[in-house]
Design a protein around this motif. Structure first.
Motif, short mmCIF file in Angstrom:
data_model
loop_
_atom_site.label_atom_id
_atom_site.label_comp_id
_atom_site.label_asym_id
_atom_site.label_seq_id
_atom_site.Cartn_x
_atom_site.Cartn_y
_atom_site.Cartn_z
N LYS A 13 0.64 13.07 -0.79
CA LYS A 13 1.90 13.15 0.90
C LYS A 13 1.54 12.46 2.07
O LYS A 13 1.84 12.15 2.46
CB LYS A 13 2.92 14.56 0.73
N LEU A 14 -0.06 13.09 2.96
CA LEU A 14 -0.54 13.14 3.62
C LEU A 14 -0.84 11.30 4.13
O LEU A 14 -0.50 10.83 4.84
CB LEU A 14 -1.54 13.86 4.66
N ASN A 15 -1.39 10.72 3.12
CA ASN A 15 -1.82 10.15 3.01
C ASN A 15 -0.51 8.34 3.02
O ASN A 15 -0.66 7.61 3.77
CB ASN A 15 -2.70 9.53 1.64
N THR A 16 0.23 9.03 2.13
CA THR A 16 1.31 8.34 2.41
C THR A 16 2.52 8.31 3.75
O THR A 16 2.90 6.96 4.00
CB THR A 16 2.17 8.69 1.19
N ALA A 17 2.52 9.52 3.85
CA ALA A 17 2.81 9.65 6.04
C ALA A 17 2.13 9.50 6.82
O ALA A 17 2.67 8.06 7.08
CB ALA A 17 3.01 11.14 6.15
N GLY A 18 1.25 8.65 6.09
CA GLY A 18 0.29 8.06 7.36
C GLY A 18 0.89 6.22 7.13
O GLY A 18 0.96 5.31 7.98
N LEU A 19 0.54 6.28 5.83
CA LEU A 19 0.72 4.90 5.66
C LEU A 19 1.76 3.91 5.98
O LEU A 19 2.57 2.91 6.52
CB LEU A 19 0.42 4.33 4.24
N GLN A 20 3.55 5.18 5.88
CA GLN A 20 4.06 4.21 6.34
C GLN A 20 4.63 4.54 7.98
O GLN A 20 5.29 3.64 8.19
CB GLN A 20 5.53 5.86 5.45
N ALA A 59 0.78 -1.11 -0.06
CA ALA A 59 0.07 0.19 0.11
C ALA A 59 0.78 1.34 -0.14
O ALA A 59 0.19 2.50 -0.55
CB ALA A 59 -0.78 0.22 1.56
N LEU A 60 2.35 1.06 0.94
CA LEU A 60 2.69 2.63 0.59
C LEU A 60 3.74 2.62 -0.51
O LEU A 60 4.05 3.94 -1.21
CB LEU A 60 4.17 2.25 2.00
N GLU A 61 4.16 1.80 -1.01
CA GLU A 61 4.26 1.81 -2.56
C GLU A 61 3.70 2.20 -3.30
O GLU A 61 4.01 3.06 -4.73
CB GLU A 61 4.89 0.05 -2.86
N SER A 62 1.99 1.91 -3.68
CA SER A 62 1.11 2.22 -4.09
C SER A 62 1.22 3.67 -4.04
O SER A 62 1.20 4.34 -5.44
CB SER A 62 0.11 1.57 -4.19
N ALA A 63 0.95 4.28 -3.20
CA ALA A 63 0.83 5.55 -2.66
C ALA A 63 1.97 6.17 -3.09
O ALA A 63 1.86 7.49 -3.25
CB ALA A 63 0.58 5.81 -1.51
N LEU A 64 2.95 6.20 -3.10
CA LEU A 64 4.37 5.98 -3.86
C LEU A 64 4.93 6.57 -4.90
O LEU A 64 5.00 7.74 -5.51
CB LEU A 64 5.61 6.15 -3.17
#
Length: 170
Positions: free
Chosen positions: A90-97, A24-29
């Motif tokens: 960016k916010l979504n990516t930070a949360g997933l990270q 999910a993180l890779e997808s968001a990135l």
């Protein structure tokens, strides 16, 4: 005591959850990179529109000037639309990270527990094996003497002497 199957299952589940979070993180990135590339392309479109306006000013072509102005306006509208999407990505990516890192910590903790349980099991098995070897050796070493002394003590009713204990005889 064998290492708990439940602990192994927990570790397996945590590995799967960590993998899902990583994906999910890779997808968001990837989505964030696509949006940033689109913003970069928009900046190029804006630059191209301005160049077209400058070129039309030298040539006097009105349609080129209008096309250049329209390109510039479209690029600005796209940039204004992409800005909030990039912020959200960016916010979504930070949360997933953060979620991914949390799952990684959980998995590592479970691995540590499993390794500690396996180490305890190995130590216990080693102790049992050593105890078995010690008993076998003592039986081999004192087997004949021990049997004769036991019969002698049983017939006379003598208790083991202090010297018997210090010599390793019982």
């Amino acid at each position: 005591m064998a290492v708990s199957r439940a602990l192994r299952r927990l570790l397996h589940v945590l590995e799967i959850e960590e993998e899902q979070c990583r994906l999910a993180l890779e997808s968001a990135l990837g989505e964030l990179r696509n949006l940033e590339r689109a913003l970069t392309a928009t900046a190029g479109q804006d630059r191209g529109g301005r160049e077209l306006v400058v070129a039309s000013a030298h040539s006097g072509e009105l349609p080129d000037r209008l096309a250049g102005l329209e390109e510039t306006h479209v690029a600005k509208r796209r940039a204004s639309a992409l800005g909030p999407r990039i912020v959200n990505a960016k916010l979504n990516t930070a949360g997933l990270q953060q979620e991914f890192l949390g799952k990684r910590v959980e998995r590592r903790q479970a691995e540590t527990l499993l390794q500690a349980a396996e180490a305890r099991h190995a130590v216990e098995a080693s102790r049992r094996g050593q105890r078995s070897l010690d008993d076998w050796y003592l039986n081999q070493l004192h087997g004949a003497d021990g049997a004769a002394e036991s019969k002698k003590r049983a017939s006379t009713g003598d208790a083991p002497q202090e010297s018997d204990w210090s010599n390793g005889r019982t």
